[in-house]
Design an enzyme around this catalytic site. Structure first.
Site, short mmCIF file in Angstrom:
data_model
loop_
_atom_site.label_atom_id
_atom_site.label_comp_id
_atom_site.label_asym_id
_atom_site.label_seq_id
_atom_site.Cartn_x
_atom_site.Cartn_y
_atom_site.Cartn_z
N SER A 49 86.37 15.95 149.55
CA SER A 49 86.60 14.55 149.88
C SER A 49 86.24 14.29 151.35
O SER A 49 85.14 14.64 151.78
CB SER A 49 88.05 14.18 149.56
OG SER A 49 88.24 12.80 149.58
N HIS A 60 88.67 13.19 140.83
CA HIS A 60 88.54 13.57 142.24
C HIS A 60 89.55 14.65 142.57
O HIS A 60 90.74 14.39 142.72
CB HIS A 60 88.78 12.32 143.10
CG HIS A 60 88.49 12.50 144.56
ND1 HIS A 60 87.21 12.54 145.05
CD2 HIS A 60 89.32 12.64 145.62
CE1 HIS A 60 87.26 12.69 146.36
NE2 HIS A 60 88.53 12.76 146.73
#
Length: 418
Positions: free
Chosen positions: A258, A399
């Protein structure tokens, strides 16, 4: 206190509501041209690695440094390392554990952070994955000897972090993202640092690494100076200063997920000592193409996280078409060293297709060096990794960092990044 909290919530909610709705429709992507990494800003064709190294690579690097991530103002005055704890029989005898205190000094001010290092017993000169964690070194393992960070920490009820402080209750809450036992059994070491010890992840430049460099009455970096991503990348390089001198380590692969995937990419670009780079779901400002304006955009990211980039990056908010570069050129700056870009099919905010296309377009620079990347005929299929010097996979799921991701990284590292 309740009034302050409520006011903060109102302000933050107003910022979010003011942002444009994200686009997840491929038919609404604007027409754009992909800047050729092998054509200079003046239009000169780059035909060999010598031209790339001496000319094109430098001008691309300088643009990213000044206009996107920001320039480090100066070198440190001093830095130091001290092994503050060691156990040669950690993880039931599988590993040597070291905890290293790193001290950085500039203008009479100091900053300290800790490296947690596990090295596999029975493996001389082991390759090591170096990556930041989000909430403290103690969260990546249940090991009771790992020091709990005292740095500011983002509150997270699920991870048992409150009052911006980590406690014993949060030990081991992120073991799902770090399969340390499997790494050790496969002959890999792990070095990790809590990124908040380098620069707390909040729009406040009063503490953290930036504050060491301030002149009198300065309260934030100048327009073209570093944001938090560049500061985190700088911290990874300071960890590398120690790791490269540990005689039990052969090479270091920098990893990030990320926002920390963005930092890992920039660290890989700015520091050639990293033998390989892994970007996991890094999205906008990381591996994904900005000009697609799919999912998170420059406008979204510079509004929600204005401290991540240099102030100069904001002028491209909703003006991506004026950018003379795009993120595939950032990836190309890592060539010819091994690079792995990974996406997740449900992580639309990070634009998996944009990360894949970026990897394809960067591959022509790898080909210039005689290395293999992604061809323009490759397709991004779920759970079908493309294992080359520039590698890519898109897994099922959201994610996150999963054991599947790490399995692919270790397979790739065995061949390309050791």
């Amino acid at each position: 206190m309740k009034r302050i909290t409520s006011l903060f919530f109102i302000i933050f909610s107003t910022i979010l509501l003011a942002q444009p709705e994200a686009n997840y429709d491929e038919t609404r992507i604007p027409k754009f041209s992909v800047p050729d990494p092998l054509t200079s800003f003046s239009g000169r064709a780059i035909t060999d690695t010598d031209q790339w190294e001496k000319n094109r690579k430098l001008e691309i690097y300088q643009f990213f440094e000044k206009q996107i991530y920001g320039k480090v103002p100066a070198m440190l005055d001093e830095y130091s390392f001290k092994v503050i704890e060691q156990d040669n029989n950690a993880f039931e005898g599988k590993a040597q554990r070291k905890q290293i205190a790193v001290g950085l000094k500039k203008n009479g001010r100091t900053l300290n952070f800790n490296i947690l290092l596990y090295l596999p017993n029975g493996h001389e000169n082991a390759p090591v994955f170096l990556g930041y964690n989000f909430h403290g070194n103690h969260t990546v393992t249940n090991d009771p000897k790992v020091i709990i960070t005292e740095a500011w920490n983002a509150n997270n009820d699920d991870l048992k972090i409150s009052n911006n402080k980590a406690t014993e209750a949060s030990r081991g809450v992120r073991t799902n993202r770090w399969p340390i036992t499997k790494m050790l059994e496969k002959g890999y070491g792990l070095a990790t640092v809590y990124y908040g010890e380098i620069d707390p992840d909040k729009n406040d430049f009063s503490d953290g690494l930036h504050s060491l460099y301030y002149t009198e009455e300065q309260t934030r970096p100048r327009t073209n100076e570093w944001g938090s991503i560049a500061a985190w990348a700088f911290g990874l390089s300071r960890a590398m200063d120690y790791l490269e001198n540990d005689t039990n380590i052969s090479n270091v692969i920098v990893f990030g997920h990320s926002r920390l995937g963005k930092a890992a990419l920039w660290a890989g670009v700015t520091d050639p000592r990293f033998s390989g780079v892994i970007s996991n779901n890094s999205g906008c400002g990381g591996a994904a193409l900005s000009k697609r304006k799919y999912g998170e955009t420059i406008e979204h990211i510079t509004t929600s996280f204005p401290h991540w980039f240099s102030q100069s990056f904001k002028k491209y908010s909703n003006r991506e078409e004026t950018l003379p570069v795009d993120q595939h050129q950032l990836l190309a700056l890592i060539a010819p060293r091994p690079l792995y870009v990974a996406s997740a099919i449900e992580d639309e905010w990070a634009d998996p297709k944009g990360e894949f296309l970026s990897s394809q377009y960067a591959s022509k620079v790898y080909e210039l060096y005689g290395k293999k990347g992604l061809s323009l005929t490759d397709v991004h299929e779920v759970d079908k990794p493309i294992q080359r010097t520039l590698a890519y996979h898109m897994r099922a799921g959201k994610h996150d960092v999963t054991e599947y991701d790490w399995d692919q990284y270790m397979i790739w590292a065995d061949t390309f990044a050791k």
